[in-house]
Structures are given as structure tokens and as C-alpha cells.
Design a protein around this motif. Sequence first.
Motif, PDB file in Angstrom:
ATOM      1  N   PHE A   1       6.164   3.573   5.498  1.00 33.28           N
ATOM      2  CA  PHE A   1       5.113   2.476   5.272  1.00 33.28           C
ATOM      3  C   PHE A   1       5.651   1.314   4.515  1.00 33.28           C
ATOM      4  O   PHE A   1       5.017   0.621   3.851  1.00 33.28           O
ATOM      5  CB  PHE A   1       4.006   2.967   4.183  1.00 33.28           C
ATOM      6  CG  PHE A   1       3.198   3.991   5.031  1.00 33.28           C
ATOM      7  CD1 PHE A   1       3.585   4.800   6.217  1.00 33.28           C
ATOM      8  CD2 PHE A   1       1.992   4.421   4.312  1.00 33.28           C
ATOM      9  CE1 PHE A   1       2.957   5.750   6.847  1.00 33.28           C
ATOM     10  CE2 PHE A   1       1.334   5.558   4.949  1.00 33.28           C
ATOM     11  CZ  PHE A   1       1.698   6.148   6.129  1.00 33.28           C
ATOM     12  N   GLY A   2       7.029   1.115   4.671  1.00 34.83           N
ATOM     13  CA  GLY A   2       7.745   0.102   3.854  1.00 34.83           C
ATOM     14  C   GLY A   2       7.732  -1.219   4.406  1.00 34.83           C
ATOM     15  O   GLY A   2       7.098  -1.509   5.637  1.00 34.83           O
TER      16      GLY A   2
ATOM     17  N   HIS B   1      -2.455  -0.903   5.681  1.00 38.38           N
ATOM     18  CA  HIS B   1      -1.323  -1.127   4.679  1.00 38.38           C
ATOM     19  C   HIS B   1      -0.028  -2.114   5.113  1.00 38.38           C
ATOM     20  O   HIS B   1      -0.019  -3.024   4.372  1.00 38.38           O
ATOM     21  CB  HIS B   1      -0.666   0.428   4.461  1.00 38.38           C
ATOM     22  CG  HIS B   1       0.506   0.354   3.532  1.00 38.38           C
ATOM     23  ND1 HIS B   1       0.310   0.717   2.159  1.00 38.38           N
ATOM     24  CD2 HIS B   1       1.677  -0.025   3.794  1.00 38.38           C
ATOM     25  CE1 HIS B   1       1.610   0.622   1.630  1.00 38.38           C
ATOM     26  NE2 HIS B   1       2.395   0.192   2.565  1.00 38.38           N
TER      27      HIS B   1
ATOM     28  N   HIS C   1       1.172  -5.730   3.754  1.00 37.86           N
ATOM     29  CA  HIS C   1       2.460  -6.513   3.384  1.00 37.86           C
ATOM     30  C   HIS C   1       2.451  -8.060   3.873  1.00 37.86           C
ATOM     31  O   HIS C   1       2.990  -8.691   3.208  1.00 37.86           O
ATOM     32  CB  HIS C   1       3.381  -5.479   3.893  1.00 37.86           C
ATOM     33  CG  HIS C   1       3.859  -4.421   3.320  1.00 37.86           C
ATOM     34  ND1 HIS C   1       4.073  -4.290   1.764  1.00 37.86           N
ATOM     35  CD2 HIS C   1       4.015  -3.144   3.564  1.00 37.86           C
ATOM     36  CE1 HIS C   1       4.161  -3.188   1.531  1.00 37.86           C
ATOM     37  NE2 HIS C   1       4.304  -2.380   2.426  1.00 37.86           N
TER      38      HIS C   1
ATOM     39  N   GLU D   1       3.842  -1.806  -2.993  1.00 39.34           N
ATOM     40  CA  GLU D   1       3.400  -0.750  -2.072  1.00 39.34           C
ATOM     41  C   GLU D   1       1.911  -0.343  -2.531  1.00 39.34           C
ATOM     42  O   GLU D   1       0.883  -0.145  -1.652  1.00 39.34           O
ATOM     43  CB  GLU D   1       4.151   0.608  -2.110  1.00 39.34           C
ATOM     44  CG  GLU D   1       5.540   0.280  -1.627  1.00 39.34           C
ATOM     45  CD  GLU D   1       5.598  -0.280  -0.205  1.00 39.34           C
ATOM     46  OE1 GLU D   1       4.609   0.150   0.380  1.00 39.34           O
ATOM     47  OE2 GLU D   1       6.494  -0.979   0.425  1.00 39.34           O
TER      48      GLU D   1
ATOM     49  N   HIS E   1       7.420   3.962  -3.567  1.00 40.32           N
ATOM     50  CA  HIS E   1       5.985   3.763  -3.106  1.00 40.32           C
ATOM     51  C   HIS E   1       4.773   4.149  -3.890  1.00 40.32           C
ATOM     52  O   HIS E   1       3.433   4.069  -3.890  1.00 40.32           O
ATOM     53  CB  HIS E   1       5.913   4.363  -1.762  1.00 40.32           C
ATOM     54  CG  HIS E   1       6.426   3.778  -0.516  1.00 40.32           C
ATOM     55  ND1 HIS E   1       7.879   3.867  -0.400  1.00 40.32           N
ATOM     56  CD2 HIS E   1       6.171   3.231   0.520  1.00 40.32           C
ATOM     57  CE1 HIS E   1       8.239   2.925   0.690  1.00 40.32           C
ATOM     58  NE2 HIS E   1       7.153   2.570   1.164  1.00 40.32           N
TER      59      HIS E   1
HETATM   60 ZN   LIG Z   1       4.505  -0.359   2.656  1.00 41.01          ZN
END
Ligand SMILES: [Zn+2]
Length: 292
Positions: free
Chosen positions: A45-46, A173, A177, A204, A263
Amino acid sequence: MDFDNDAKLDASQVEDARGGGLPTGGLAIGGGAVGIIGLIVALLFGVDITGGGGGGAPGPEQQAQPAGNLSAQCRTGNDADQSEDCRIVGVVNSIQRYWTQEFADSGERYQPARTRLFSQATQTACGHATSQVGPFYCPADQRVYLDLTFFNELQQKFGAKGGPFAQAYVIGHEYGHHVQNLLGTMDKVRGDEKGATSAAVRLELQADCFAGVWAKNAVNTGLYETPFTQADIQEALSAAEAVGDDRIQERTQGRVEPDAFTHGTSEQRNRWFTTGYQSGEPARCDTFSGSI
Ligand SMILES: [Zn+2]
């Protein structure tokens, strides 16, 4: 998740770059499982801030395969109710419609970002990426990268409930970002990229909160028939908890190491999504001042 049957989809927001490489199902998952999980932990999820120049103009296109879009099959909300691909288009449309309005309300202009569906591996302005890193946002080309097989993994390896709303949470999510990129928030992370109270974790958790804000406001974007249900929200919370740093560390290394958090914990990810969802206000997502 029930789309308004007559709602018009804008499929140009999703590029389809799947099927350009190895046959599907050819991904080796035996043997290297630990290494694969390690990689997922790094980027799950970065956001990859190592490539490109961070915020600002999109970098040069580095396309390994030509990317088509889904405009032939994804035209209406009814299509989004019928197929997974079109549902992704509907979710992306709703998220970006919400942020367009939110930015306009504050006198700002939202710049749309595309989602690129890929299988196995893809070239990005942030470098070469494989499915193993999980979904991510690349600031340098302002794209969300998604291999849909990740969602099976989220259920099978990470123990999340799964479901359409787990996907919607992850996409919300990643677009969080993108919003952070547009607002310049991402710059805060350089040099403070891990640890329980690091800027990386704050970034995050804010993206989780932004996903919740969208979930609350989604019914006003014209794409959905009804507000999301408690069962939908449970899918999101289950996904958020499944990828908490503490839970993943416990499973992969048998102990929790807060100094290595990137996160946030399961509890924090649940709580910040909920904060966004209950308030529906991006202003409530200030994870950068005070305790988190
Ligand atoms: Zn993320």
C-alpha cells in the motif's frame, strides 16, 4: 457496493496493461515465500519515493507494454455491478470525483491520476515493479499501480475478509497518496522513513483516513445507488487491520519491532480509516501534528 445503473463511467481513468508478459498463473510462489512477504512489507500500500523527483510534473513515460483502456466494456454503473474490471473503474471515478469537488471547494484544482492495471510486472517512472510489492502510487508519473491478483493474496496470506470494499479501500488509500502528492505533503517523509512516530507512518495513516473520507462522501458522487453499508465498511477495516505493521511483523518475524514500522499498527490503521469515515472531513486527517 451498489452502483447507480445509469451512472456514466469514465474508463479513460484506468489503463489496462495486463497480459503483455508471461502467461497468467506462471508466477512462482513456492520456496521464496518469506522473501516475497518481506518485499510486500516494504511497499505494501506504499508509495515509492525513491524514484523520480517526488512531487511536481509527471516524469517521462516508460511503457513496457502499450496500455489500453476499458472503455468498450465499462460504460455504465450497471457494468460496474457486473464485472470486477468495471467496478474498479467505477471506484476510481467516484474517488476522483469526490476529490475534484473537495479541491474546488477549497479553491484548488485537483489533477486526475490514472490507475494502471498490470499483471506480474510493469515499468514505471519509479522503476521496475513486480506484483510482489503490492499496490502502490508512483509520484513521478502520478499513477496508481494495481495487480488485481494482490487481492487474493490479501485474503489468503494476510487473512483479510476480502470483498469489493476491501479493494475500494486500497484504491482510496492509493489516491490518498496522490492527494498528498498534489498538496506537497509527501515531502515531509524524506529522511524520516520508518519508526512508530515517523513521518512515513503519519503519511500512511493519513492515506487511510482519506480513504475513509471518500467512503463517507461516495454516495454524493453520483456513482452509487445507496451509501455503503456496515458490511462494506467491515471489509475495509478487515483489510486495514490485516496489513498493520505489528500484525505482519508478528507473523513474519515472530516479534513486533516499532522502530521498523512504516505504515502503522492494525489498531491505528483501523482508527484512522474510521476517523475519516465518521467525519467525512479531510481536515480531520491531520496525522502530522500530535499523537497518532
Ligand atoms: Zn500507502
